[in-house]
Design a protein around this motif. Structure first.
Motif, PDB file in Angstrom:
ATOM      1  N   TYR A  97      77.090 -65.154  67.820  1.00 35.58           N
ATOM      2  CA  TYR A  97      78.081 -66.080  67.268  1.00 35.58           C
ATOM      3  C   TYR A  97      77.502 -67.493  67.294  1.00 35.58           C
ATOM      4  CZ  TYR A  97      83.072 -65.919  65.991  1.00 35.58           C
ATOM      5  OH  TYR A  97      84.263 -65.869  65.307  1.00 35.58           O
ATOM      6  N   GLY A  99      78.519 -71.600  67.297  1.00 39.87           N
ATOM      7  CA  GLY A  99      79.529 -72.636  67.445  1.00 39.87           C
ATOM      8  C   GLY A  99      78.957 -73.944  66.936  1.00 39.87           C
ATOM      9  N   LYS A 106      76.896 -76.834  60.173  1.00 36.09           N
ATOM     10  CA  LYS A 106      76.986 -75.459  59.671  1.00 36.09           C
ATOM     11  C   LYS A 106      76.242 -75.313  58.351  1.00 36.09           C
ATOM     12  CE  LYS A 106      80.407 -74.289  57.191  1.00 36.09           C
ATOM     13  NZ  LYS A 106      81.781 -74.053  56.680  1.00 36.09           N
ATOM     14  N   HIS A 120      80.891 -67.475  62.887  1.00 29.59           N
ATOM     15  CA  HIS A 120      80.822 -68.843  63.393  1.00 29.59           C
ATOM     16  C   HIS A 120      82.215 -69.445  63.495  1.00 29.59           C
ATOM     17  CE1 HIS A 120      81.657 -69.945  59.236  1.00 29.59           C
ATOM     18  NE2 HIS A 120      82.009 -71.121  59.714  1.00 29.59           N
ATOM     19  N   LYS A 121      82.299 -70.527  64.236  1.00 30.37           N
ATOM     20  CA  LYS A 121      83.438 -71.433  64.204  1.00 30.37           C
ATOM     21  C   LYS A 121      82.911 -72.856  64.309  1.00 30.37           C
ATOM     22  CE  LYS A 121      87.149 -68.518  66.000  1.00 30.37           C
ATOM     23  NZ  LYS A 121      87.872 -68.455  64.698  1.00 30.37           N
ATOM     24  N   LEU A 123      83.522 -75.991  66.051  1.00 31.23           N
ATOM     25  CA  LEU A 123      84.261 -76.284  67.274  1.00 31.23           C
ATOM     26  C   LEU A 123      84.681 -77.736  67.399  1.00 31.23           C
ATOM     27  CD1 LEU A 123      82.019 -74.300  69.785  1.00 31.23           C
ATOM     28  CD2 LEU A 123      84.168 -73.544  68.756  1.00 31.23           C
ATOM     29  N   LYS A 306      89.739 -72.429  69.763  1.00 31.15           N
ATOM     30  CA  LYS A 306      88.595 -71.852  69.052  1.00 31.15           C
ATOM     31  C   LYS A 306      87.655 -71.132  70.001  1.00 31.15           C
ATOM     32  CE  LYS A 306      88.642 -75.177  65.227  1.00 31.15           C
ATOM     33  NZ  LYS A 306      87.900 -76.276  64.529  1.00 31.15           N
ATOM     34  N   GLU A 309      89.128 -67.793  71.061  1.00 30.64           N
ATOM     35  CA  GLU A 309      88.997 -66.783  70.015  1.00 30.64           C
ATOM     36  C   GLU A 309      87.591 -66.189  69.999  1.00 30.64           C
ATOM     37  OE1 GLU A 309      90.163 -68.981  66.594  1.00 30.64           O
ATOM     38  OE2 GLU A 309      92.315 -68.720  66.942  1.00 30.64           O
ATOM     39  N   ILE A 310      86.573 -67.033  70.201  1.00 35.60           N
ATOM     40  CA  ILE A 310      85.196 -66.538  70.246  1.00 35.60           C
ATOM     41  C   ILE A 310      84.991 -65.645  71.463  1.00 35.60           C
ATOM     42  CG2 ILE A 310      82.778 -67.211  70.501  1.00 35.60           C
ATOM     43  CD1 ILE A 310      83.423 -69.739  68.922  1.00 35.60           C
TER      44      ILE A 310
END
Length: 335
Positions: A97, A99, A106, A120-121, A123, A306, A309-310
């Motif tokens: 994953y 972040g 990103k 991905h997130k 963050l 966030k 959730e990851i």
């Protein structure tokens, strides 16, 4: 929670509501130490999740291949020369994953490494400014006057500080305004000797916020940023931003918030200052927009949600192996 060696200042500590001693390991270190890598190899089965922070350091390069399937990689990537080194071509395809700190980071990573298939997130981080701030306190202590722009960070040519000083001095030649440039921080750069440039050196957090709150504008001159906390702190205090257009992270902050303007050269820089002085209504809107941008996007509650959730997504695969049934993420603000 176990934090090995060091930790990333934006995310602070993560604690989990579990009797299991080893659950999450956060890895962030500037040291070159093979013992760390051997320790990670031996103990990796004791952890559900590894949070690996900052791509450029030895620990990330050597540890990530060992724990890739359990890794949340907070790369803090910049569009800088080092990211083009060949060893990173594989590294950025390893983590379970990503972040990211910003959308710009990103986009950079996806474009450079073609790895959009990795979840991905974005963050961000949590920005908290003190409730009690006194600009006059800083103005008196550092003799700042009532009309100044401010830079906060390391005083270094690679951060754009010398260019900023030169642009500012050129503006002073053209303008009759009694404007000063305040540089908050220390570094290796020789600051130009001029009565209108004030270098405060290191200051306390209280002094930093006092100085920012009294500024006419905050300048962020670096070409290389993955987030820029100083910019967000300035916006949170209602201070319009003047940013280097060559840094996409800074440019996106300005565009998304409508609380900052960006420059590509000295002429742009001078025109932005003139614009801010001559457009008081627009200046007031920028002040309001900056505060709202930070409140809506950069709070610890948002970051906590966030990251939780990851953790849920990654840990579900490994939870049974370490006998952990439930967890809760608690950030520094709750401790």
């Amino acid at each position: 929670c176990v934090v090995k060696y060091d930790f990333f200042h934006c995310f602070h500590l993560i604690f989990l509501n579990s009797m299991q001693k080893y659950y999450i390991c956060m890895l962030f270190s500037t040291e070159i130490n093979q013992e760390m890598i051997e320790d990670i190899k031996k103990s990796k089965d004791e952890y559900v999740l590894f949070i690996v922070v900052t791509y450029i350091y030895y620990l990330a390069v050597k540890a990530l291949p060992e724990i890739a399937e359990k890794a949340l990689f907070i790369s803090t990537a910049h569009d800088e020369p080092w990211i083009n080194m060949s060893m990173y071509k594989e590294l950025f395809h390893l983590p379970r994953y990503f972040g990211f700190l910003t959308d710009a980071e990103k986009e950079l990573v996806r474009q450079k490494f073609n790895n959009a298939y990795i979840p991905h997130k974005v963050l961000g981080t949590g920005i908290q400014v003190p409730k009690e701030i006194n600009a006059n306190r800083a103005k008196d202590k550092f003799q700042l006057g009532n009309n100044y722009i401010v830079y906060v960070g390391r005083l270094d040519e690679t951060k754009g500080c010398l260019e900023l000083c030169n642009y500012f001095l050129e503006y002073k030649k053209q303008s009759t305004k009694n404007l000063k440039l305040v540089l908050v921080g220390k570094g290796d750069m020789d600051v130009p000797e001029d009565d209108s440039i004030i270098a405060t050196g290191f200051v306390t957090d209280e002094e930093k916020y006092d100085i920012i709150s009294g500024a006419f504008a905050m300048v962020t001159p670096s070409k290389y940023e993955s987030l820029c906390i100083a910019l967000l702190e300035g916006m949170a205090l209602g201070i319009p931003v003047i940013a280097n257009e060559k840094c996409m992270v800074l440019k996106q902050h300005c565009l998304k918030s409508n609380a900052g303007l960006f420059y590509d050269n000295c002429d742009d820089f001078c025109k932005i200052l003139d614009y801010l002085y001559s457009h008081s209504d627009e200046y007031a809107v920028m002040q309001k927009n900056g505060k709202e941008y930070v409140e809506n996007n950069y709070t610890w509650d948002i970051v906590q949600k966030k990251i939780t959730e990851i953790v849920d997504d990654i840990s579900c695969t490994f939870r049974d192996a370490v006998d952990v049934d439930k967890h809760k993420v608690i950030l520094d603000k709750d401790v």
